[in-house]
Design a protein around this motif. Structure first.
Motif, PDB file in Angstrom:
ATOM      1  N   ARG A 114       0.848  -1.181   0.000  1.00  0.00           N
ATOM      2  CA  ARG A 114       0.000   0.000   0.000  1.00  0.00           C
ATOM      3  C   ARG A 114       0.891   1.242   0.000  1.00  0.00           C
ATOM      4  O   ARG A 114       1.923   1.270   0.671  1.00  0.00           O
ATOM      5  N   PHE A 115       0.477   2.268  -0.733  1.00  0.00           N
ATOM      6  CA  PHE A 115       1.274   3.481  -0.875  1.00  0.00           C
ATOM      7  C   PHE A 115       0.430   4.705  -0.538  1.00  0.00           C
ATOM      8  O   PHE A 115      -0.759   4.766  -0.847  1.00  0.00           O
ATOM      9  N   ASP A 116       1.087   5.683   0.067  1.00  0.00           N
ATOM     10  CA  ASP A 116       0.413   6.925   0.433  1.00  0.00           C
ATOM     11  C   ASP A 116       0.171   7.810  -0.782  1.00  0.00           C
ATOM     12  O   ASP A 116      -0.805   8.567  -0.819  1.00  0.00           O
ATOM     13  N   VAL A 117       1.076   7.740  -1.756  1.00  0.00           N
ATOM     14  CA  VAL A 117       0.893   8.445  -3.032  1.00  0.00           C
ATOM     15  C   VAL A 117       1.348   7.519  -4.153  1.00  0.00           C
ATOM     16  O   VAL A 117       2.405   6.870  -4.049  1.00  0.00           O
ATOM     17  N   ILE A 118       0.548   7.452  -5.202  1.00  0.00           N
ATOM     18  CA  ILE A 118       0.943   6.747  -6.426  1.00  0.00           C
ATOM     19  C   ILE A 118       0.986   7.777  -7.539  1.00  0.00           C
ATOM     20  O   ILE A 118      -0.015   8.440  -7.830  1.00  0.00           O
ATOM     21  N   LEU A 119       2.156   7.940  -8.142  1.00  0.00           N
ATOM     22  CA  LEU A 119       2.369   8.916  -9.212  1.00  0.00           C
ATOM     23  C   LEU A 119       2.460   8.195 -10.550  1.00  0.00           C
ATOM     24  O   LEU A 119       3.243   7.258 -10.710  1.00  0.00           O
TER      25      LEU A 119
END
Length: 213
Positions: A114-119
């Motif tokens: 899980r990631f806090d931001v996906i760019l």
């Protein structure tokens, strides 16, 4: 730097055609731009505190390196070996975790990640419509409950030898909604490099259940 996953040897991703041969030229072009200039429209979507960030289609690592310098833990996914090698060399001093993987499956990433931001910067146009739907489902599964997805969409002529599709902000917002992502931000702007006929859209999303709280 760690490499947490690789695709099978010899596997060619259709959307990467034309990038390996031009990796050196492209790396110089990418690195000639500053993260804050390229992403000025969406800087407010990135957290101020150290967070876990996934950069999909990281290219030469310009954005991943800027985010790592800001104190974030960055996983950089880049399917083109030649570009990935450029990034590992150019940003060897940054603690970036490089991964050989690609949309729509991002199979090398753990299902529980899980990631806090996906760019996703200048990536979406490489996927056909079904791949875009599948990719959005995967992205929605990877974003943390309080996380965000930041995307830039390319609109304009296709360079010779590349695989690109017309993508619209409206379609992307609709696909995101189907995947459970709510719109946070929508913007548009000219090409940072001043290339004729090119323009960009910027989009930000968050999990829909968070938006409804």
């Amino acid at each position: 730097m760690a490499r947490s996953g690789t695709r099978g040897a010899g596997v060619v991703i259709a959307g990467t055609v034309g990038y390996a041969e031009a990796a050196g030229v492209l790396a110089r072009q990418y690195e000639g731009l500053v993260f804050e200039d390229v992403h000025r429209d969406v800087l407010h979507l990135f957290p101020d505190v150290a967070s876990r960030i996934l950069d999909v289609g990281a290219g030469s690592g310009r954005d991943a390196a800027a985010l790592a310098r800001a104190g974030h833990r960055v996983v950089a996914v880049e399917p083109t070996a030649e570009l990935r090698a450029q990034g590992e060399r150019l940003h060897a001093s940054e603690p970036i975790e490089w991964v050989d993987d690609a949309l729509p499956t991002l199979a090398a990433l753990p299902r529980t990640a899980r990631f806090d931001v996906i760019l996703l910067s200048a990536v979406w146009m490489h996927l056909d419509v079904q791949e875009r739907r599948d990719a959005m489902e995967r992205i929605a599964a990877l974003v943390a409950p309080a996380g965000r997805v930041v995307m830039t969409l390319r609109h304009g002529p296709v360079p010779p030898g590349r695989r690109m599709f017309d993508v619209s902000a409206d379609e992307t917002v609709a696909i995101a909604a189907e995947a459970g992502l709510a719109l946070l931000h929508r913007g548009s702007g000219a090409d940072t490099l001043g290339r004729p006929g090119l323009r960009w859209s910027s989009l930000g999303f968050e999990p829909a259940d968070r938006a409804q709280r």
